[in-house]
Design a protein around this motif. Structure first.
Motif, PDB file in Angstrom:
ATOM      1  N   THR A 138      48.523  36.871  37.760  1.00  0.00           N
ATOM      2  CA  THR A 138      47.827  36.270  36.629  1.00  0.00           C
ATOM      3  C   THR A 138      46.389  35.966  36.999  1.00  0.00           C
ATOM      4  O   THR A 138      46.046  35.826  38.164  1.00  0.00           O
ATOM      5  CB  THR A 138      48.510  34.957  36.187  1.00  0.00           C
ATOM      6  N   ARG A 139      45.546  35.824  35.985  1.00  0.00           N
ATOM      7  CA  ARG A 139      44.142  35.526  36.247  1.00  0.00           C
ATOM      8  C   ARG A 139      43.950  34.059  36.652  1.00  0.00           C
ATOM      9  O   ARG A 139      42.997  33.715  37.314  1.00  0.00           O
ATOM     10  CB  ARG A 139      43.306  35.808  34.996  1.00  0.00           C
ATOM     11  N   GLN A 143      44.803  35.618  40.828  1.00  0.00           N
ATOM     12  CA  GLN A 143      44.125  36.896  40.982  1.00  0.00           C
ATOM     13  C   GLN A 143      43.797  37.155  42.449  1.00  0.00           C
ATOM     14  O   GLN A 143      43.268  36.296  43.144  1.00  0.00           O
ATOM     15  CB  GLN A 143      42.844  36.899  40.152  1.00  0.00           C
ATOM     16  N   ILE A 145      41.532  38.811  45.079  1.00  0.00           N
ATOM     17  CA  ILE A 145      40.156  39.309  45.143  1.00  0.00           C
ATOM     18  C   ILE A 145      39.982  40.117  46.422  1.00  0.00           C
ATOM     19  O   ILE A 145      40.176  39.594  47.524  1.00  0.00           O
ATOM     20  CB  ILE A 145      39.147  38.159  45.093  1.00  0.00           C
ATOM     21  N   GLU A 222      51.665  41.897  44.095  1.00  0.00           N
ATOM     22  CA  GLU A 222      50.331  41.314  44.025  1.00  0.00           C
ATOM     23  C   GLU A 222      49.289  42.296  43.482  1.00  0.00           C
ATOM     24  O   GLU A 222      48.123  41.934  43.331  1.00  0.00           O
ATOM     25  CB  GLU A 222      49.888  40.839  45.416  1.00  0.00           C
ATOM     26  N   GLN A 225      47.109  42.194  39.331  1.00  0.00           N
ATOM     27  CA  GLN A 225      45.874  41.559  38.884  1.00  0.00           C
ATOM     28  C   GLN A 225      44.913  41.462  40.063  1.00  0.00           C
ATOM     29  O   GLN A 225      44.777  40.421  40.695  1.00  0.00           O
ATOM     30  CB  GLN A 225      46.169  40.170  38.333  1.00  0.00           C
ATOM     31  N   LEU A 227      41.037  41.964  41.618  1.00  0.00           N
ATOM     32  CA  LEU A 227      39.609  42.015  41.324  1.00  0.00           C
ATOM     33  C   LEU A 227      38.894  42.612  42.526  1.00  0.00           C
ATOM     34  O   LEU A 227      39.052  42.141  43.652  1.00  0.00           O
ATOM     35  CB  LEU A 227      39.066  40.610  41.042  1.00  0.00           C
ATOM     36  N   HIS A 249      40.199  45.000  37.767  1.00  0.00           N
ATOM     37  CA  HIS A 249      38.956  44.358  37.382  1.00  0.00           C
ATOM     38  C   HIS A 249      37.940  44.511  38.509  1.00  0.00           C
ATOM     39  O   HIS A 249      38.304  44.725  39.664  1.00  0.00           O
ATOM     40  CB  HIS A 249      39.189  42.879  37.073  1.00  0.00           C
ATOM     41  N   THR A 343      35.474  42.286  33.084  1.00  0.00           N
ATOM     42  CA  THR A 343      36.325  41.158  32.729  1.00  0.00           C
ATOM     43  C   THR A 343      35.887  40.575  31.394  1.00  0.00           C
ATOM     44  O   THR A 343      34.707  40.280  31.187  1.00  0.00           O
ATOM     45  CB  THR A 343      36.259  40.067  33.816  1.00  0.00           C
TER      46      THR A 343
END
Length: 464
Positions: A138-139, A143, A145, A222, A225, A227, A249, A343
């Protein structure tokens, strides 16, 4: 002025049985949780000669442990060998060298095997204690990164692949990726892909390879979502389209060229919004605005030569600090920087997106930590052996990050310590192993200031 005199000391020739890296007991527990020892033993069994005494997996893990403790060459495994009560039997220097030679002879398969074990170990650690806040996939805090950046590693002798670099140095230019833990901690190491010194920091193919290799390092659950975050070196149409095709993203630095300059001159003044800092407070003298509508070339979707659909370009302007060197891209006294992202959605204001991109600076912290953990100098002449060395560096850095994740709670500052501080305060404490009650016990110094951290870390690993 009263002087606090320290009594003089002389060296006593009598020696005692002490463990000089007692804090590494936490690393050993992290290895147990991640099942690294058995995983490496199985994965590297192909490279074990029929009559060999030492297991290549154990040899590689001992070298990684030595690097985690501060070593920067194969000879530093002697510090681990000197503590058999803690680390067990460790191979001799010639044996360690032969293992690296054997792995380098089939380097592609060896690297793939080591990375597969590291991915399985990461999944085991994250199942025990996820280093990120929020719900996976989820964001909202969940998320993942992935930061990608290239760095320079100097070479002081002629080595395979060592070349003049763009900063007029001499050495290598590896592409690095890390998995950011955010405010909770440091970060996992994704991959370290060795490249010759002349390699470009803007090579889209190398960025794509680094991203794909890093995604393979993440637990499958994982990857929903993710980034991708880079500086302007990753801002290529091919790389952004690859990210878009994967459904991920991105937030990537965007060069402030002519199209940006024209958009900034065209955009109305009321389009600028107040920027915020990492605490959510207004940042004095800084503003953000979206330039997408004033840059029609970013919205085309016709061919593979275009920017990907859905890309937004966001600019930040801030008054340069006194003494800062002015740039050609500065506009009316404002320092202009830009980034591209895809995004959208509720809650993602321009200021929030800009803060998220600016936190890319954590990638520089991870690279600094890697250079304190064996990346500062590649010890071999052969390019293939240095590729194996980078896998050891990544494994050693992960051992430190996983130890912090498993041993310390979210609110504990030790979870965010960089390698130097972690070694000085936790790992490098001397202890004594005693036998009592049919058990072997490790006793630490009575007045060591960070005894409580070691005690709570040990308890947390065993009870979480």
């Amino acid at each position: 002025m009263k002087r606090n005199r320290v009594p003089s000391l002389v060296l006593d020739p009598v020696r005692e049985s002490l463990v000089t890296s007692s804090g590494a007991l936490l690393i050993k527990e992290a290895i147990r949780v991640a099942d690294l020892d058995r995983g490496l033993s199985r994965a590297l069994s192909t490279w074990r000669p029929t009559r060999a005494t030492h297991d290549p997996g154990k040899v590689l893990l001992d070298v990684a442990t030595a690097v985690a403790l501060g070593g920067d060459c194969l000879a530093d495994v002697a510090a681990v060998r000197a503590q058999p009560e803690l680390f067990g039997t460790v191979a001799s220097d010639p044996t360690v060298s032969r293992v690296f030679t054997a792995l380098a002879a089939d380097v592609d398969d060896a690297v793939a095997a080591i990375r597969a074990v590291r991915a399985d170990a990461r999944a085991a650690v994250w199942r025990r204690r996820r280093p990120l806040s929020g719900t996976p996939g989820t964001r909202s805090g969940g998320q993942v990164i992935v930061d990608i950046d290239a760095t320079l590693v100097g070479a002081h002798s002629e080595k395979q692949g060592a070349e003049p670099t763009y900063k007029r140095g001499f050495g290598f230019h590896p592409m690095c990726s890390s998995i950011d833990h955010g405010a909770l901690g440091t970060g996992d190491t994704g991959v370290l892909n060795l490249r010759p010194g002349r390699s470009s920091a803007w090579d889209s193919a190398d960025h794509i390879t680094a991203l794909d290799d890093t995604l393979a390092q993440l637990p499958e659950s994982e990857r929903k979502q993710v980034l991708v975050r880079t500086d302007t070196g990753g801002c290529s149409k091919a790389f952004l389209r690859h990210i878009t095709n994967l459904g991920l993203h991105y937030t990537i630095g965007f060069a402030a060229k002519d199209s940006v300059r024209i958009a900034i001159e065209t955009i109305p003044e009321q389009a600028w919004r107040t920027a915020i800092d990492s605490d959510g407070e207004a940042r004095d003298g800084a503003q953000v605005a979206e330039l997408t509508a004033w840059m029609p070339s970013t919205s085309r979707t016709g061919t593979s030569d275009d920017w990907p659909p859905g890309m937004r370009v966001i600019a930040r302007r801030e008054r340069p600090h006194p003494g800062a060197q002015l740039r050609l891209t500065d506009h009316n006294g404002w320092r202009i920087t830009c980034f591209a992202t895809n995004t959208k959605g509720p809650g993602w204001t321009l200021a929030t997106l800009e803060v998220r991109h600016r936190q890319r600076a954590r990638c520089e912290d991870r690279i600094r930590g890697l250079k304190d953990t064996g990346l500062r100098n590649l010890p071999f002449h052969d390019y293939a052996k240095n590729r194996i060395w980078l896998e050891v560096v990544a494994l050693a850095a992960d051992l430190l990050a996983w130890t912090q994740t498993l041993a310390f709670d979210d609110h504990e500052p030790a979870r965010r310590w960089e390698p130097k501080r972690l070694r000085l305060r936790i790992l490098a404490v001397t202890g004594r192993i005693i036998c009592t009650g049919r058990r072997r016990r490790l006793r630490l110094p009575r007045d060591w200031p960070w005894n409580q951290l070691i005690d709570t870390g040990w308890t947390t690993i065993h009870t979480t």
